[in-house]
Design a protein around this motif. Structure first.
Motif, short mmCIF file in Angstrom:
data_model
loop_
_atom_site.label_atom_id
_atom_site.label_comp_id
_atom_site.label_asym_id
_atom_site.label_seq_id
_atom_site.Cartn_x
_atom_site.Cartn_y
_atom_site.Cartn_z
N LEU A 1 44.43 31.24 2.76
CA LEU A 1 45.26 30.06 3.08
C LEU A 1 44.49 28.78 2.78
O LEU A 1 45.07 27.79 2.31
N MET A 2 43.21 28.81 3.02
CA MET A 2 42.39 27.61 2.77
C MET A 2 42.50 27.16 1.31
O MET A 2 42.45 25.98 1.02
N VAL A 3 42.67 28.11 0.38
CA VAL A 3 42.72 27.72 -1.03
C VAL A 3 44.15 27.67 -1.56
O VAL A 3 44.37 27.57 -2.77
N GLY A 4 45.13 27.77 -0.67
CA GLY A 4 46.53 27.64 -1.12
C GLY A 4 47.09 28.89 -1.75
O GLY A 4 48.07 28.84 -2.50
N ALA A 5 46.48 30.03 -1.46
CA ALA A 5 47.00 31.30 -1.97
C ALA A 5 47.98 31.87 -0.94
O ALA A 5 48.14 31.33 0.15
N ALA A 6 48.63 32.98 -1.30
CA ALA A 6 49.46 33.70 -0.33
C ALA A 6 48.67 34.90 0.16
O ALA A 6 47.89 35.49 -0.60
N ILE B 1 44.60 23.11 17.71
CA ILE B 1 44.36 22.29 18.91
C ILE B 1 42.91 22.40 19.39
O ILE B 1 42.59 22.00 20.51
N GLY B 2 42.04 22.95 18.55
CA GLY B 2 40.62 22.99 18.90
C GLY B 2 40.29 24.00 19.97
O GLY B 2 39.23 23.93 20.60
N ALA B 3 41.20 24.96 20.20
CA ALA B 3 40.88 26.04 21.15
C ALA B 3 40.13 27.13 20.38
O ALA B 3 40.33 27.32 19.19
N LEU C 1 45.97 30.42 13.98
CA LEU C 1 46.03 29.08 13.38
C LEU C 1 46.39 28.02 14.42
O LEU C 1 45.89 26.89 14.39
N ALA C 2 47.27 28.41 15.37
CA ALA C 2 47.69 27.46 16.41
C ALA C 2 46.50 27.09 17.29
O ALA C 2 46.32 25.93 17.67
N CYS D 1 42.89 24.81 10.73
CA CYS D 1 44.34 24.90 10.53
C CYS D 1 44.80 23.85 9.52
O CYS D 1 45.61 24.14 8.64
N TYR D 2 44.27 22.65 9.62
CA TYR D 2 44.65 21.60 8.68
C TYR D 2 44.34 22.05 7.25
O TYR D 2 45.16 21.90 6.34
N ASN D 3 43.16 22.63 7.08
CA ASN D 3 42.76 23.07 5.74
C ASN D 3 43.56 24.28 5.26
O ASN D 3 43.76 24.45 4.06
#
Ligand code: AMP
Length: 632
Positions: free
Chosen positions: A298-303, A131-133, A126-127, A54-56
């Motif tokens: 999303l990882m690469v900042g695309a839509a 939280i590592g679930a 993503l949520a 999610c952070y990435n």
């Protein structure tokens, strides 16, 4: 750098190659060791590194592109479009993550997600990651029994569902299916979180167990939830897939390796980067959805666009309209979808401005040459077939749109991807195949980052299903293939009893088990028969406990079988035809000769029948085929 030099480096010096690739994602703690292959089947990538999907996918873009579009959810079923910038997505995910925590979900818990293809499904995934679930998304087309099997294997602490989905204008009520699955499951989660879309006013609610997302999340609209950093090899998600037994396998994905592989493939294969737009027409319930609707773009900042609806509604131009409207650069779809569009007026393809559109990728099933030739001509753009599996998480074979693109060869998904060392093995001799010789496609371990780590809770099954086929330790794809002298691969179908219906992988054993639960049925055999539109469709042959009934009797039982499959497994597994027969072709040791059955259905030679137990069985099948299906 060319594909050829990069590919060589990825095989000859994987440590250096993947150390470089790992720079494309953000780590809280950098990896201490790039690869631990001391136990090759259970290799570990980026050992000691701590990161978070999610952070990435969200947080790291806030500074540079917080106000750029991240997620676009279009439903032509509910006639709605929702858009989130990266900043809005950050808040939505944090609100959802806080809600999960409030319902007791902690790191390492499994969370089953049973949702239609909506923005909320993406946000829920993503949520969980935040939280590592460990999420386990179950495709919405699966019915209660399939859902119950997956619940019992994963033993989740929470199930997230929507009240309903929609297909072809019809409301599909999800919650009654969830209730039925929870009643059947031995390990039902104690809590259910329901995202109401306002589609089912009569939705059943179990007090104390079911929670309304809108209600619970109210307290967390401004929440900031700390990222739970996961060691690279800790699981990020489970995704169940069919195999040769009736019990689906929980493909277990790691965290760091997956992130690195996706980031690499977005650049080298799919050619999508920051600020660009990708549209994958898949569903979040499949692996393509996980990798190329949710995490990859999303990882690469695309839509990314998530789409609920048919390719032909409100009209067959809808996908191209979205491509124009959002400036889609890369689209990812399936051969079946293209075959559906091919039946429509071709002018839909020229109606919209596709100047931003560069690539169409197709995967999930064989891409036949007429379909490939038609769509290539109609779009005037390269159409790239790519081959992979739920297990691999990203393409094994493809051409590299983001590197020096090699020529497309119709009928071939191309060349091995960076990091994949492939071997074609002759099944009988166990020797390497020569050029143009048919063999089993295998991957030499250690598997590259992104591929499965194991089968959830069953290392032994992981080893025996994938690594137990040859003397040498090799991962078997269970697909036949040939390689031509230029190094291009051609996939020739499965070596096992898995069939591929419109790109959806189904185990014939699962359908047989479901059919056999009909009281009247003695035994069933299910095969995948060739189909012009869907590639393959399931066809059932069944013997009854009491033979000799009338045509009407056969029809009644055949209808009961159809109903049973629909109710237990879902519409996705619906048999196209059901034949009641007097006997099924089997070997003397009792093994069903499914391949001979399939050949008969497709009017081909049934092959070597010297081991056939009862010669009358073939006659029974032939006369049923002549007579026509009892249903279908
Ligand atoms: P799944 O795990 O549901 O993605 O299904 C994977 C299987 O689909 C593979 O093992 C192949 O049998 C088939 N498949 C996927 N992509 C292709 C492709 N491009 N060409 C031929 N078969 C494919």
């Amino acid at each position: 750098m060319t594909y050829a030099t990069e590919y060589r480096r990825s095989i000859d010096d994987p440590h250096a190659f993947w150390a470089d690739a790992a720079q494309a994602i953000d780590w809280e703690t950098p990896p201490q060791q790039i690869l631990d292959a001391s136990d090759p089947a259970f290799r570990k990538w980026f050992v000691g590194g701590r990161t978070n999907l999610c952070y990435n996918a969200v947080d790291r873009h806030l500074a540079a592109r917080g106000d750029q579009r991240a997620l676009i959810a279009v439903s032509t079923e509910t006639d709605t479009t929702d858009e989130w910038t990266y900043r809005q997505l950050y808040q939505a995910v944090n609100t959802f993550a806080a809600t999960l925590q409030c319902l007791g979900v902690v790191e390492g818990d499994r969370v089953v997600i049973y949702m239609p293809n909506t923005g909320e499904a993406v946000i829920a995934m993503l949520a969980c990651a935040r939280i590592g679930a460990i999420h386990s998304v179950v495709f919405g087309g699966f019915a209660a029994h399939n859902l119950a099997l997956r619940i019992d294997d994963a033993r989740p602490s929470l199930l997230i569902c929507a009240d309903a989905g929609m297909r072809s204008g019809k409301v599909i009520r999800y919650k009654p299916l969830v209730d039925a699955a929870l009643a059947e499951a031995q390990f039902p989660p104690p809590r259910v979180l329901v995202v109401h879309r306002g589609l089912d006013a009569d939705m059943p609610v179990t007090e104390g167990r079911d929670f309304d997302y809108a209600e619970v999340s109210k307290a967390f609209v401004h929440a900031d939830v700390a990222v739970v950093w996961r060691e690279s090899n800790e699981p990020s998600y489970l995704l169940y897939t069919s195999g040769t037994t009736g019990k689906p396998k929980g493909v277990q994905r790691d965290t760091g390796g997956y992130a690195v592989a996706l980031a690499l493939s977005m650049r080298t294969v799919y050619d999508v980067g920051p600020g660009q737009v990708m549209f994958s027409t898949s569903d979040v319930g499949w692996v393509v959805g996980h990798s190329y609707i949710v995490y990859g773009p999303l990882m690469v900042g695309a839509a990314t666009i998530v789409y609920e609806g048919l390719p032909t509604s409100p009209d067959p131009g809808i996908w191209w309209k979205l491509c124009e409207q959002y400036g889609v650069r890369t689209m990812f779809s399936s051969p079946t979808a293209v075959r559906v569009l091919k039946k429509q007026d071709p002018s839909w393809l020229t109606k919209y401005d596709l100047s931003a559109f560069k690539w169409l990728f197709l995967a999930g099933e064989p891409l036949d040459e007429p379909t490939a030739a038609w769509i290539t001509g109609a779009l005037g753009r390269p159409v790239i077939d790519n081959y992979w599996q739920t297990e691999t998480g990203w393409p094994v074979l493809s051409l590299q749109a983001g590197m020096d693109l090699h020529p497309v060869k119709l009928g071939s998904p191309g060349l091995p991807n960076l990091g994949y060392q492939l071997k074609l093995i002759n099944e009988t001799s166990g020797e390497l195949c020569a050029d143009n010789e048919k063999g089993v496609l295998t991957i030499v371990p250690p598997l590259p980052p992104g591929c499965l780590s194991t089968v959830w809770g069953d290392d032994q099954r992981f080893l025996s299903s994938y690594f137990g086929h040859f003397k040498e330790l090799l991962y078997s794809s269970l697909d036949w293939a040939i390689r031509d002298p230029d190094g291009y691969y051609f996939i020739l179908g499965r070596t096992d009893d898995v069939i591929n219906v419109a790109g959806h992988r189904l185990g014939t054993r699962e359908i047989e088990e479901s059919v056999s639960t009909c009281f009247e049925v003695a035994e069933a055999a299910v095969i995948g028969a060739a189909d012009e539109l869907k590639g393959q469709v399931p066809v059932v042959f069944a013997t009854l406990k009491q033979s000799g009934g009338s045509a009407e009797d056969r029809k009644v039982v055949a209808n009961a079988m159809l109903k049973q499959v629909m109710e237990q497994l879902g519409a996705v597994a619906r048999p196209a035809r059901v034949y009641v027969v007097d006997a099924l072709p089997k070997t003397r040791s009792g093994k069903l000769l499914r391949r001979s059955l399939q050949a008969l259905v497709e009017s081909r030679d049934p092959g070597d029948l010297s081991t056939l137990d009862d010669p009358n069985a073939l006659e029974s099948v032939r006369s049923a085929l002549l007579r026509g299906p009892d249903v279908g």
